[in-house]
Design a protein around this motif. Structure first.
Motif, short mmCIF file in Angstrom:
data_model
loop_
_atom_site.label_atom_id
_atom_site.label_comp_id
_atom_site.label_asym_id
_atom_site.label_seq_id
_atom_site.Cartn_x
_atom_site.Cartn_y
_atom_site.Cartn_z
N VAL A 18 -1.78 5.44 -7.67
CA VAL A 18 -2.03 4.00 -7.68
C VAL A 18 -0.72 3.23 -7.52
N ILE A 19 -0.71 2.27 -6.60
CA ILE A 19 0.48 1.45 -6.35
C ILE A 19 0.19 0.00 -6.72
N ASP A 20 1.09 -0.60 -7.47
CA ASP A 20 1.02 -2.02 -7.79
C ASP A 20 1.72 -2.79 -6.66
N THR A 21 1.00 -3.70 -6.02
CA THR A 21 1.55 -4.39 -4.84
C THR A 21 2.15 -5.76 -5.17
N ARG A 22 2.23 -6.11 -6.44
CA ARG A 22 2.71 -7.46 -6.78
C ARG A 22 4.15 -7.70 -6.33
N ASP A 23 4.99 -6.64 -6.38
CA ASP A 23 6.38 -6.83 -5.96
C ASP A 23 6.51 -6.93 -4.45
N LEU A 24 5.45 -6.57 -3.72
CA LEU A 24 5.46 -6.72 -2.26
C LEU A 24 5.24 -8.17 -1.87
N GLY A 25 4.43 -8.87 -2.65
CA GLY A 25 4.09 -10.25 -2.32
C GLY A 25 3.04 -10.29 -1.23
N ARG A 26 2.59 -11.50 -0.90
CA ARG A 26 1.55 -11.64 0.12
C ARG A 26 2.03 -12.38 1.36
N ARG A 27 3.31 -12.59 1.47
CA ARG A 27 3.82 -13.26 2.66
C ARG A 27 3.82 -12.28 3.81
N PRO A 28 3.06 -12.57 4.88
CA PRO A 28 3.00 -11.65 6.01
C PRO A 28 4.39 -11.31 6.54
N GLY A 29 4.62 -10.04 6.75
CA GLY A 29 5.91 -9.58 7.26
C GLY A 29 6.75 -8.91 6.20
N SER A 30 6.48 -9.16 4.92
CA SER A 30 7.25 -8.49 3.87
C SER A 30 6.80 -7.02 3.80
N SER A 31 7.74 -6.14 3.48
CA SER A 31 7.44 -4.71 3.46
C SER A 31 8.35 -3.98 2.48
N ARG A 32 7.93 -2.78 2.13
CA ARG A 32 8.78 -1.91 1.32
C ARG A 32 8.35 -0.46 1.53
N GLY A 33 9.32 0.43 1.41
CA GLY A 33 9.03 1.85 1.55
C GLY A 33 8.49 2.43 0.26
N PHE A 34 7.76 3.51 0.37
CA PHE A 34 7.21 4.19 -0.79
C PHE A 34 7.30 5.68 -0.55
N ARG A 35 8.19 6.34 -1.29
CA ARG A 35 8.34 7.78 -1.20
C ARG A 35 8.12 8.37 -2.59
N LYS A 36 7.22 9.32 -2.64
CA LYS A 36 6.89 9.89 -3.95
C LYS A 36 6.20 11.23 -3.76
N THR A 37 6.41 12.14 -4.71
CA THR A 37 5.69 13.41 -4.76
C THR A 37 4.64 13.30 -5.86
N VAL A 38 3.38 13.49 -5.48
CA VAL A 38 2.28 13.32 -6.43
C VAL A 38 1.47 14.62 -6.49
N PRO A 39 0.81 14.89 -7.64
CA PRO A 39 0.02 16.12 -7.77
C PRO A 39 -1.35 15.98 -7.13
N ALA A 40 -1.79 17.04 -6.46
CA ALA A 40 -3.11 17.03 -5.84
C ALA A 40 -4.18 17.19 -6.92
N PRO A 41 -5.23 16.38 -6.87
CA PRO A 41 -6.35 16.57 -7.78
C PRO A 41 -7.20 17.75 -7.35
N ALA A 42 -8.20 18.08 -8.12
CA ALA A 42 -9.10 19.19 -7.77
C ALA A 42 -9.89 18.85 -6.51
N GLY A 43 -10.20 19.87 -5.72
CA GLY A 43 -11.03 19.68 -4.53
C GLY A 43 -10.36 18.93 -3.42
N PHE A 44 -9.04 19.08 -3.29
CA PHE A 44 -8.30 18.34 -2.27
C PHE A 44 -8.26 19.15 -0.98
N GLY A 45 -9.39 19.16 -0.27
CA GLY A 45 -9.49 19.92 0.97
C GLY A 45 -10.90 20.43 1.15
N LEU A 46 -11.04 21.53 1.85
CA LEU A 46 -12.34 22.15 2.09
C LEU A 46 -12.54 23.23 1.03
#
Length: 199
Positions: A18-46
């Motif tokens: 889950v990502i909180d987008t409040r620090d991104l703001g809502r002004r069109p054109g604003s952006s930020r990178g997001f790099r993270k390693t997260v654990p896979a939940p159960a059933g992640f695939g076939l």
């Protein structure tokens, strides 16, 4: 965007996906990178075919951009998968990388009001949940029939051995079931004859 759609659920207020987008703001054109390693939940695939093991690392390398209708998320997700060959049952371990491009619609935006619930992802309480989007992309990228190699010969139906290891001369004598009882009787008669000669 992902072809395999998912129902929009209210994101948990916390969690690795889950990502909180409040620090991104809502002004069109604003952006930020997001790099993270997260654990896979159960059933992640076939399930029972090939999947990312539960708890396995999923590497996210994403860009979040504020646009008129919501938050556009783009980038890649990478993970190691485990499964087995559909022909010879050999264990498989590979890596899958998928492209992510998903619009999370703002509440009360045109996109939000003109699309069904399962047609587009939503921003809920300034939060976006990446898990359904990444899960769908990985499921679509995985082979429905995983193979250790395109020319895998599979297993011998007679003994269950791997054909690639048994050699070209390997085979099993097959007997027409209509003759099996007769052959068995002749075998018994031959054994009785041999025993009589020995006595």
């Amino acid at each position: 965007m992902s072809e395999h759609r998912h129902a929009t659920a209210r994101p948990h207020t916390t969690g690795p996906w889950v990502i909180d987008t409040r620090d991104l703001g809502r002004r069109p054109g604003s952006s930020r990178g997001f790099r993270k390693t997260v654990p896979a939940p159960a059933g992640f695939g076939l399930v029972d075919v090939i999947s990312v093991p539960e708890g396995g690392d999923v590497e996210l390398d994403l860009l979040l951009e504020a646009v008129m209708e919501g938050v556009l998320v783009s980038g890649t997700a990478t993970a190691a998968t485990e499964g087995e060959c559909s022909r010879c049952l050999e264990a498989l371990s590979e890596q899958v990388e998928v492209e992510i491009t998903e619009l999370y619609a703002y509440p009360h935006s045109t996109t939000d009001s003109t699309t069904d619930e399962d047609e587009v992802s939503r921003v809920v309480d300034d939060l976006i949940d990446l898990e359904p989007v990444v899960r769908d992309a990985i499921v679509l990228a995985l082979p429905q029939v995983p193979l250790c190699s395109e020319d895998c010969q599979g297993l011998c139906p007679g003994c269950g051995g791997k054909r690639a290891e048994l050699g070209p001369d390997h085979g099993h004598e097959t007997i027409d079931p209509r003759w099996a009882a007769l052959q068995e009787r002749f075998g018994e008669d031959q054994d009785n004859t041999d025993n009589s000669e020995e006595n």
